[in-house]
Each structure stands twice: as structure tokens, then as C-alpha cells.
Design a protein around this motif. Structure first.
Motif, PDB file in Angstrom:
ATOM      1  N   GLY A  20      46.280  13.307 -30.148  1.00 23.32           N
ATOM      2  CA  GLY A  20      46.637  14.707 -30.330  1.00 23.32           C
ATOM      3  C   GLY A  20      47.223  14.967 -31.703  1.00 23.32           C
ATOM      4  O   GLY A  20      46.926  15.979 -32.339  1.00 23.32           O
ATOM      5  N   ARG A  21      48.068  14.024 -32.176  1.00 25.01           N
ATOM      6  CA  ARG A  21      48.630  14.185 -33.509  1.00 25.01           C
ATOM      7  C   ARG A  21      47.556  14.090 -34.581  1.00 25.01           C
ATOM      8  O   ARG A  21      47.600  14.771 -35.601  1.00 25.01           O
ATOM      9  CB  ARG A  21      49.743  13.153 -33.749  1.00 25.01           C
ATOM     10  CG  ARG A  21      51.054  13.524 -33.054  1.00 25.01           C
ATOM     11  CD  ARG A  21      52.184  12.619 -33.509  1.00 25.01           C
ATOM     12  NE  ARG A  21      52.022  11.258 -33.016  1.00 25.01           N
ATOM     13  CZ  ARG A  21      52.557  10.823 -31.875  1.00 25.01           C
ATOM     14  NH1 ARG A  21      53.231  11.632 -31.106  1.00 25.01           N
ATOM     15  NH2 ARG A  21      52.386   9.571 -31.505  1.00 25.01           N
ATOM     16  N   ASP A  22      46.582  13.197 -34.349  1.00 27.37           N
ATOM     17  CA  ASP A  22      45.471  13.100 -35.295  1.00 27.37           C
ATOM     18  C   ASP A  22      44.712  14.420 -35.384  1.00 27.37           C
ATOM     19  O   ASP A  22      44.397  14.896 -36.477  1.00 27.37           O
ATOM     20  CB  ASP A  22      44.503  11.995 -34.869  1.00 27.37           C
ATOM     21  CG  ASP A  22      45.077  10.608 -35.115  1.00 27.37           C
ATOM     22  OD1 ASP A  22      46.071  10.499 -35.861  1.00 27.37           O
ATOM     23  OD2 ASP A  22      44.530   9.646 -34.550  1.00 27.37           O
ATOM     24  N   ARG A  23      44.408  15.003 -34.224  1.00 25.04           N
ATOM     25  CA  ARG A  23      43.680  16.283 -34.218  1.00 25.04           C
ATOM     26  C   ARG A  23      44.488  17.361 -34.922  1.00 25.04           C
ATOM     27  O   ARG A  23      43.939  18.196 -35.646  1.00 25.04           O
ATOM     28  CB  ARG A  23      43.361  16.696 -32.783  1.00 25.04           C
ATOM     29  CG  ARG A  23      42.265  15.870 -32.129  1.00 25.04           C
ATOM     30  CD  ARG A  23      41.793  16.523 -30.847  1.00 25.04           C
ATOM     31  NE  ARG A  23      42.840  16.575 -29.843  1.00 25.04           N
ATOM     32  CZ  ARG A  23      43.059  15.613 -28.945  1.00 25.04           C
ATOM     33  NH1 ARG A  23      42.312  14.503 -28.956  1.00 25.04           N
ATOM     34  NH2 ARG A  23      44.036  15.728 -28.060  1.00 25.04           N
ATOM     35  N   ARG A  24      45.800  17.345 -34.700  1.00 23.16           N
ATOM     36  CA  ARG A  24      46.651  18.329 -35.355  1.00 23.16           C
ATOM     37  C   ARG A  24      46.612  18.157 -36.874  1.00 23.16           C
ATOM     38  O   ARG A  24      46.564  19.132 -37.630  1.00 23.16           O
ATOM     39  CB  ARG A  24      48.086  18.193 -34.848  1.00 23.16           C
ATOM     40  CG  ARG A  24      49.059  19.167 -35.488  1.00 23.16           C
ATOM     41  CD  ARG A  24      50.491  18.855 -35.105  1.00 23.16           C
ATOM     42  NE  ARG A  24      51.421  19.741 -35.799  1.00 23.16           N
ATOM     43  CZ  ARG A  24      52.729  19.579 -35.799  1.00 23.16           C
ATOM     44  NH1 ARG A  24      53.274  18.579 -35.129  1.00 23.16           N
ATOM     45  NH2 ARG A  24      53.505  20.413 -36.465  1.00 23.16           N
ATOM     46  N   THR A  25      46.634  16.911 -37.338  1.00 24.24           N
ATOM     47  CA  THR A  25      46.581  16.657 -38.770  1.00 24.24           C
ATOM     48  C   THR A  25      45.265  17.140 -39.364  1.00 24.24           C
ATOM     49  O   THR A  25      45.238  17.754 -40.435  1.00 24.24           O
ATOM     50  CB  THR A  25      46.766  15.157 -39.056  1.00 24.24           C
ATOM     51  OG1 THR A  25      48.010  14.720 -38.520  1.00 24.24           O
ATOM     52  CG2 THR A  25      46.737  14.884 -40.550  1.00 24.24           C
ATOM     53  N   TYR A  26      44.158  16.856 -38.668  1.00 24.52           N
ATOM     54  CA  TYR A  26      42.861  17.314 -39.169  1.00 24.52           C
ATOM     55  C   TYR A  26      42.801  18.835 -39.224  1.00 24.52           C
ATOM     56  O   TYR A  26      42.260  19.417 -40.170  1.00 24.52           O
ATOM     57  CB  TYR A  26      41.733  16.785 -38.279  1.00 24.52           C
ATOM     58  CG  TYR A  26      41.639  15.281 -38.237  1.00 24.52           C
ATOM     59  CD1 TYR A  26      41.908  14.521 -39.368  1.00 24.52           C
ATOM     60  CD2 TYR A  26      41.284  14.623 -37.064  1.00 24.52           C
ATOM     61  CE1 TYR A  26      41.824  13.139 -39.329  1.00 24.52           C
ATOM     62  CE2 TYR A  26      41.193  13.248 -37.024  1.00 24.52           C
ATOM     63  CZ  TYR A  26      41.469  12.506 -38.155  1.00 24.52           C
ATOM     64  OH  TYR A  26      41.385  11.140 -38.113  1.00 24.52           O
ATOM     65  N   ALA A  27      43.360  19.503 -38.206  1.00 22.06           N
ATOM     66  CA  ALA A  27      43.369  20.963 -38.190  1.00 22.06           C
ATOM     67  C   ALA A  27      44.235  21.502 -39.322  1.00 22.06           C
ATOM     68  O   ALA A  27      43.882  22.498 -39.969  1.00 22.06           O
ATOM     69  CB  ALA A  27      43.874  21.472 -36.844  1.00 22.06           C
ATOM     70  N   LEU A  28      45.367  20.834 -39.566  1.00 21.87           N
ATOM     71  CA  LEU A  28      46.254  21.277 -40.637  1.00 21.87           C
ATOM     72  C   LEU A  28      45.574  21.166 -41.990  1.00 21.87           C
ATOM     73  O   LEU A  28      45.552  22.121 -42.778  1.00 21.87           O
ATOM     74  CB  LEU A  28      47.529  20.433 -40.605  1.00 21.87           C
ATOM     75  CG  LEU A  28      48.636  20.800 -41.604  1.00 21.87           C
ATOM     76  CD1 LEU A  28      49.985  20.463 -41.007  1.00 21.87           C
ATOM     77  CD2 LEU A  28      48.466  20.051 -42.926  1.00 21.87           C
ATOM     78  N   VAL A  29      45.004  19.991 -42.286  1.00 21.94           N
ATOM     79  CA  VAL A  29      44.352  19.795 -43.579  1.00 21.94           C
ATOM     80  C   VAL A  29      43.125  20.712 -43.701  1.00 21.94           C
ATOM     81  O   VAL A  29      42.869  21.292 -44.757  1.00 21.94           O
ATOM     82  CB  VAL A  29      43.954  18.322 -43.772  1.00 21.94           C
ATOM     83  CG1 VAL A  29      43.186  18.135 -45.078  1.00 21.94           C
ATOM     84  CG2 VAL A  29      45.192  17.432 -43.776  1.00 21.94           C
ATOM     85  N   GLY A  30      42.381  20.863 -42.588  1.00 16.50           N
ATOM     86  CA  GLY A  30      41.204  21.730 -42.615  1.00 16.50           C
ATOM     87  C   GLY A  30      41.568  23.193 -42.837  1.00 16.50           C
ATOM     88  O   GLY A  30      40.922  23.893 -43.621  1.00 16.50           O
ATOM     89  N   GLY A  31      42.612  23.665 -42.145  1.00 16.41           N
ATOM     90  CA  GLY A  31      43.035  25.053 -42.317  1.00 16.41           C
ATOM     91  C   GLY A  31      43.569  25.320 -43.711  1.00 16.41           C
ATOM     92  O   GLY A  31      43.217  26.319 -44.349  1.00 16.41           O
TER      93      GLY A  31
END
Length: 411
Positions: A20-31
Motif C-alpha cells: 500500500g505504501r508503494d502504491r501511495r509513493t507511485y501515486a505521489l510521484v505520478g501526481g
């Protein structure tokens, strides 16, 4: 790239939490990257339609260059104050306000351009410059906090790759948008996309923007300004941005006037120069972290050493094919420094003033971005394209000499 996780995860619950933290990081960098991409496209897109802009507003080369460079000028003035604010407040909320300001700037510029009001266009772009520097500094700060230290340069490199992607999109699509809707439409065309990026970034960045403990003291702040290493890295950023914006601003005009390419074709060809930065800026972190064991200087030195001969010989290339190759190689080389310099400067100061150091690097670097389109236009008007590109090559040689003297970070 991953967010911080526990070193050992003996249960499925912990593994799921890490995912879940990985997905959050990807969403953060992507956004954050989507916001920055749209902003970069808005920044450079007037350069893709310079002949139309000059004819419509009745202005010369230097005045047309100011439409591009004014954003960088306001960023130069605003970057260091922005960094001080970001070290003392919630950078996440400030970044959201900057995205909204960017949207306003795009609509304002469209209305002003339609009315033929040159100075109102300039004022709208100045507002966009303030939004730019806040998004850039806050994005680097928040992305740096979200990942492990051993992949920080790679993560920041991925975020900064949004810049060349946006430049390539702006250069390539600007003439097409202008042909269909008129040149003023290029100004708001990309700013709405930043709002979509904010929707992705906002929930993923929760808890990452707060100020870290007590605000840095005045003495700590002054250590940034008194550091010879910080100034040296700032000079390297100045030269890199000057080279980057010179080619982006006047490459299309060179292809149109000297090689007789159409405006649309020239825009697509020059889009290769920033576009290759997607590979270059990510590669800069990977090369430094993986190949050179965390050392930064070899990558920066190689950046200027490769760019210098390509720029010095650019106007001597006799075919479009060779020009394309030179644009790809020089774009890759120059952007190696642009991708790495922000991680580099964070590592030569204390953590408490890292955002201020990044802001300083942005400010000095963007001074080069501000001056290059205007100075380049003046040299082109006075002496032609060949002396202008020779001057750019000379600046790359100076960059290589400075990079040779740059120390490695100790933190």
C-alpha cells in the motif's frame, strides 16, 4: 523505488501494508509529475510559435524571448523566499495553491493574447512563474521525503523528468493547437491538466508536507548562502539551464530560417531535445546511485564534456538527420546535470535547510533560463545563429571546468 518499509515483514499484513505504501509513493510521484509536466508545457509552448506571436503582437526577437523567459525571471526572484516558506510551513498546501494560480495564469494569458495586449500576456506569465517555482521546489522536497535515501537521486530524477516531457509536449503540439484555435489558445491548453495531477497528488501526499520541527534559524539559513560548494553547484545549474533554454527557444527558429523546415516540422524536431530528458534525468540518478556508488561529480562532468562539442559544431551540420542526432545527444547530455543537481545540493547542506538549498539552486539555475532566450535573441539579431551556438558551446566548456572542481557531498 519504494516508500520506507520495515526491514523484515514476517506477516502478510505487513507485506500488504508495504504494498500500500508503494502504491501511495507511485501515486505521489505520478501526481506531482503530472502537475510539473503540464506546467513545463505551459512554460515553453510560446517558443514553438514565435513567428506567429511576433506577427500578432508586432514585437521583435528579444521581446518574443521575454514571453518565454519572464516565467524564469519571476522564479529567480521568488525561489529563495519560496524555499524559506516551504521550510516553515505545509508545502503540500502551498503546492495546491500554486496549481490553482497556474490555472488562473493560463486563462488570463489567453484573454490577453486574444486582445493583443503584450504586457498583460507578460504579467500573466509572471504569475505562472511564481506558481512554477513553488511547484518545483515543493515537489522535490515532498518526493525526497517519500523514499529511501539510497534511491533519492533516482526518485528526484524521475520527478524532474516531467520537465522535459512537458517541454517536448509543448514544442510538438504548440503549432498544432495554434493552427486550430489561434496562438493565444496555447497558454491555457495545458494548465487544466495540472488540476488532474493535483487530484492524484493530494491524497497520496498526506502527512508529507509539514514543516520539520522548529524552523531553521537565521544562522542556519545563512550557512546556505555562505557555502562555496552551494555557489559552485548553483553556477553549474545556471549554465545547464542557460544551454537548455537557449536551444529550446531558438532551435525551432534556426530550423525554420536556416534549414527551411515548416514551423510544425521544426517544432516536432526540436521537441526531441527536451523529450530525451525523460531518459536523461532518470538515468542521471541511476548512474550516480548505481554505477558511481553515489558519487555525483562524474555525471555532472560528463554532462558538460559531451554537450560542448555538439553545440560548438551544431551550425556546421549539413543535414537534418545530423541535426536530429545532435539534438538528441546534446539534450541527453545537458539534462544529466538538470536531473542530478537538486539531489547534489541537498546533500552538501544540513537536512533542516535542504528545501532552502534546493530553492537557491532553483533560483540561480533559473537565472540562466531567464537570460538565455533574451540574450540568445539579441545575439541572433546582431550576428546570426552561428555565433550564438558558438557562445553556447563556450559556456559548456566553462561548465566542464567548474564540474572538474566540484567536491563530492559528505552527507
Amino acid at each position: 523505488m519504494s516508500a520506507p518499509t520495515e526491514e523484515h515483514a514476517p506477516t502478510d499484513d505487513r507485506s500488504a501494508s508495504g504494498s500500500g505504501r508503494d502504491r501511495r509513493t507511485y501515486a505521489l510521484v505520478g501526481g506531482a509529475g503530472l502537475i510539473s509536466t503540464s506546467l513545463a508545457a505551459y512554460e515553453i509552448v510560446p517558443a514553438s510559435v514565435t513567428p506567429l506571436l511576433r506577427e500578432s503582437l508586432g514585437i521583435g526577437s528579444s521581446a518574443a524571448g521575454l514571453v518565454v523567459s519572464v516565467m524564469f525571471g519571476t522564479a529567480v526572484v521568488g525561489s529563495l523566499p519560496a524555499g524559506v516558506v516551504l521550510d516553515r510551513t505545509d508545502s503540500r498546501r502551498v503546492m495546491a495553491l500554486a496549481v490553482l494560480a497556474l490555472f488562473v495564469a493560463g486563462v488570463w494569458g489567453w484573454l490577453a493574447g486574444t486582445a493583443g495586449a503584450y504586457w498583460s500576456v507578460i504579467a500573466s506569465r509572471a504569475l505562472g512563474g511564481v506558481a512554477y517555482v513553488v511547484v518545483w521546489n515543493a515537489g522535490i522536497d515532498i518526493v525526497s521525503r517519500a523514499v529511501h535515501a539510497d534511491v533519492q537521486a533516482t526518485a528526484v530524477g524521475i520527478f524532474t523528468a516531467s520537465g522535459p516531457v512537458g517541454f517536448a509536449i509543448g514544442q510538438g503540439t504548440g503549432p498544432l493547437i495554434a493552427a486550430r484555435f489561434g496562438w493565444p489558445a496555447i497558454l491555457p491548453a495545458f494548465t487544466a491538466v495540472a488540476l488532474l495531477g493535483l487530484l492524484l497528488f493530494w491524497p497520496a501526499s498526506r502527512g508529507l508536507g509539514e514543516a520539520r520541527g522548529d524552523a531553521p534559524s537565521l544562522r542556519e539559513f545563512l550557512t546556505v548562502l555562505r557555502s562555496p560548494t552551494v555557489w559552485l553547484l548553483g553556477a553549474l545549474g545556471f549554465l545547464s539551464y542557460a544551454l537548455y533554454l537557449f536551444v529550446n527557444s531558438w532551435g525551432s527558429s534556426y530550423l525554420t530560417q536556416e534549414l527551411a523546415l515548416s514551423l510544425a516540422t521544426s517544432g516536432l524536431v526540436v521537441a526531441l531535445f527536451p523529450g530525451v530528458g525523460l531518459l536523461s534525468r532518470v538515468s542521471s540518478g541511476l548512474l550516480s546511485d548505481r554505477v558511481f556508488g553515489g558519487r555525483r561529480r562524474p555525471v555532472v562532468l560528463g554532462s558538460f564534456a559531451l554537450a560542448a562539442p555538439l553545440l560548438l559544431g551544431f551550425t556546421r551540420l549539413g543535414s537534418v538527420a545530423l541535426v536530429v542526432v545532435a539534438l538528441l545527444l546534446s539534450g541527453f547530455a545537458i539534462q544529466l546535470t538538470l536531473g542530478l543537481s537538486y539531489t547534489y545540493v541537498r546533500e552538501v547542506v544540513e537536512e533542516r535547510v535542504a528545501a532552502t538549498a534546493v530553492a537557491f539552486q532553483t533560483s540561480v539555475g533559473l537565472a540562466g533560463a531567464f537570460l538565455a532566450p533574451i540574450a540568445g535573441g539579441a545575439v541572433v539579431d546582431a550576428a546570426g545563429f552561428e555565433p550564438a551556438f558558438l557562445l553556447a558551446g563556450g559556456l559548456a566548456v566553462v561548465g566542464a571546468l567548474l564540474a572538474w572542481r566540484a567536491p563530492e557531498p559528505t552527507r
